[in-house]
Design a protein around this motif. Structure first.
Motif, PDB file in Angstrom:
ATOM      1  N   UNK A 144      52.364  15.273 -51.858  1.00 14.10           N
ATOM      2  CA  UNK A 144      51.060  15.360 -51.805  1.00 14.10           C
ATOM      3  C   UNK A 144      50.442  15.086 -50.538  1.00 14.10           C
ATOM      4  N   UNK A 145      50.965  14.820 -49.440  1.00 13.51           N
ATOM      5  CA  UNK A 145      50.305  14.576 -48.216  1.00 13.51           C
ATOM      6  C   UNK A 145      50.761  15.745 -47.078  1.00 13.51           C
ATOM      7  N   UNK A 146      49.985  16.219 -46.455  1.00 15.95           N
ATOM      8  CA  UNK A 146      50.316  17.215 -45.365  1.00 15.95           C
ATOM      9  C   UNK A 146      50.938  16.558 -44.205  1.00 15.95           C
ATOM     10  N   UNK A 147      52.233  17.234 -43.921  1.00 12.35           N
ATOM     11  CA  UNK A 147      52.823  16.681 -42.839  1.00 12.35           C
ATOM     12  C   UNK A 147      53.668  17.690 -42.031  1.00 12.35           C
ATOM     13  N   UNK A 148      54.014  17.272 -40.834  1.00  8.80           N
ATOM     14  CA  UNK A 148      54.444  18.216 -40.014  1.00  8.80           C
ATOM     15  C   UNK A 148      55.953  18.013 -39.775  1.00  8.80           C
ATOM     16  N   UNK A 149      56.551  18.863 -40.576  1.00 11.00           N
ATOM     17  CA  UNK A 149      58.158  18.793 -40.782  1.00 11.00           C
ATOM     18  C   UNK A 149      59.087  18.754 -39.454  1.00 11.00           C
ATOM     19  N   UNK A 150      58.490  19.060 -38.291  1.00 12.96           N
ATOM     20  CA  UNK A 150      59.404  19.238 -37.121  1.00 12.96           C
ATOM     21  C   UNK A 150      59.645  17.748 -36.605  1.00 12.96           C
ATOM     22  N   UNK A 151      59.083  16.782 -36.924  1.00  9.18           N
ATOM     23  CA  UNK A 151      59.384  15.517 -36.509  1.00  9.18           C
ATOM     24  C   UNK A 151      59.890  14.613 -37.495  1.00  9.18           C
ATOM     25  N   UNK A 152      59.952  15.076 -38.747  1.00  9.14           N
ATOM     26  CA  UNK A 152      60.407  14.045 -39.897  1.00  9.14           C
ATOM     27  C   UNK A 152      61.902  14.098 -39.932  1.00  9.14           C
ATOM     28  N   UNK A 153      62.661  13.151 -39.792  1.00  6.78           N
ATOM     29  CA  UNK A 153      64.328  13.277 -40.279  1.00  6.78           C
ATOM     30  C   UNK A 153      64.335  13.426 -41.808  1.00  6.78           C
ATOM     31  N   UNK A 154      65.007  14.237 -42.323  1.00  5.49           N
ATOM     32  CA  UNK A 154      65.162  14.467 -43.732  1.00  5.49           C
ATOM     33  C   UNK A 154      65.789  13.314 -44.478  1.00  5.49           C
ATOM     34  N   UNK A 155      66.472  12.476 -43.728  1.00  9.31           N
ATOM     35  CA  UNK A 155      66.821  11.087 -44.440  1.00  9.31           C
ATOM     36  C   UNK A 155      65.624  10.350 -44.929  1.00  9.31           C
ATOM     37  N   UNK A 156      64.707  10.326 -44.268  1.00 10.93           N
ATOM     38  CA  UNK A 156      63.536   9.538 -44.898  1.00 10.93           C
ATOM     39  C   UNK A 156      62.464  10.139 -45.959  1.00 10.93           C
ATOM     40  N   UNK A 157      62.892  11.535 -46.190  1.00 11.93           N
ATOM     41  CA  UNK A 157      62.336  12.038 -47.233  1.00 11.93           C
ATOM     42  C   UNK A 157      62.962  12.320 -48.583  1.00 11.93           C
ATOM     43  N   UNK A 158      64.145  11.831 -48.502  1.00  8.54           N
ATOM     44  CA  UNK A 158      64.977  11.980 -49.822  1.00  8.54           C
ATOM     45  C   UNK A 158      64.395  11.348 -50.855  1.00  8.54           C
ATOM     46  N   UNK A 159      64.651  12.183 -52.001  1.00  7.27           N
ATOM     47  CA  UNK A 159      63.899  12.076 -53.365  1.00  7.27           C
ATOM     48  C   UNK A 159      62.515  12.286 -53.249  1.00  7.27           C
ATOM     49  N   UNK A 160      62.065  12.873 -52.094  1.00  8.10           N
ATOM     50  CA  UNK A 160      60.645  13.360 -51.970  1.00  8.10           C
ATOM     51  C   UNK A 160      60.453  14.596 -52.731  1.00  8.10           C
ATOM     52  N   UNK A 161      58.931  15.027 -52.864  1.00  4.83           N
ATOM     53  CA  UNK A 161      58.469  16.155 -53.385  1.00  4.83           C
ATOM     54  C   UNK A 161      57.974  17.049 -52.357  1.00  4.83           C
ATOM     55  N   UNK A 162      58.483  18.123 -52.049  1.00  2.65           N
ATOM     56  CA  UNK A 162      58.123  18.768 -50.759  1.00  2.65           C
ATOM     57  C   UNK A 162      57.570  20.257 -51.556  1.00  2.65           C
ATOM     58  N   UNK A 163      56.572  20.740 -50.846  1.00  5.43           N
ATOM     59  CA  UNK A 163      55.858  22.061 -51.267  1.00  5.43           C
ATOM     60  C   UNK A 163      55.392  22.706 -50.025  1.00  5.43           C
ATOM     61  N   UNK A 164      55.937  23.885 -50.010  1.00  2.94           N
ATOM     62  CA  UNK A 164      55.924  24.918 -48.779  1.00  2.94           C
ATOM     63  C   UNK A 164      54.897  25.946 -49.180  1.00  2.94           C
ATOM     64  N   UNK A 165      54.248  26.668 -48.264  1.00  2.00           N
ATOM     65  CA  UNK A 165      53.369  27.744 -48.641  1.00  2.00           C
ATOM     66  C   UNK A 165      54.057  28.680 -49.355  1.00  2.00           C
ATOM     67  N   UNK A 166      55.472  28.912 -49.524  1.00  2.74           N
ATOM     68  CA  UNK A 166      55.930  29.943 -50.529  1.00  2.74           C
ATOM     69  C   UNK A 166      55.421  29.676 -52.070  1.00  2.74           C
TER      70      UNK A 166
END
Length: 162
Positions: free
Chosen positions: A52-74
């Motif tokens: 639910x929070x806007x984040x810039x994905x270029x700096x976020x390691x995917x290991x930190x967001x495991x089990x996260x809910x990600x929504x893209x513009x698609x």
């Protein structure tokens, strides 16, 4: 390492190194709205919603967001809040270039979902990290104010209809 996510409302598991950026992971999934722009979290072209929070994905390691809910513009572009934001932007004269749309649209959504009546100062603080590439900040702030008005008027009408 196997990582689990919900991406655009679909639960998936992917093999990835934990230090791989979320941007890289999403691009491997053929999600083209997530672009590699500056790589320094300035342009907003790689923005997504993470829990639910806007984040810039270029700096976020995917290991930190495991089990996260990600929504893209698609996915988000097909939702009513995105249409409300675009109407607000249009009313203010915001013409998006296509490059930085996710950063501006997701920042607008985060503001609208956080504040029921966002002030210019709250909006300016939130968008301060987005560089001006296709629209000046005052015009973007006006667009977000209009989008908030549209969103909350629709919410009020829904509530009154019940």
């Amino acid at each position: 390492m196997k990582l689990y996510f919900t991406i655009n409302e679909e639960k998936i598991s992917l093999e990835a190194e934990p230090e791989c950026s979320l941007l890289e992971l999403l691009r491997r999934q053929k999600l083209i709205s997530v672009k590699c722009g500056c790589g320094k979290a300035n342009c907003g072209s790689c923005a997504v919603l993470l829990d639910g929070k806007a984040v810039l994905s270029c700096l976020i390691p995917c290991g930190i967001v495991r089990n996260g809910n990600i929504i893209t513009m698609e996915h988000f572009s097909k939702q009513p809040p995105c249409q409300e934001i675009l109407k607000g932007f249009e009313k203010a004269g915001v013409s998006l270039c296509g490059y930085c749309n996710p950063g501006k649209i997701f920042a607008a959504w985060e503001i609208i979902s956080t504040y029921s009546n966002p002030t210019r100062e709250q909006i300016a603080e939130r968008i301060a990290d987005l560089r001006e590439c296709c629209v000046e900040n005052d015009t973007l702030i006006n667009g977000i104010i209009y989008a908030a008005q549209i969103h909350f008027e629709k919410e009020r009408l829904k509530k009154n209809a019940k």
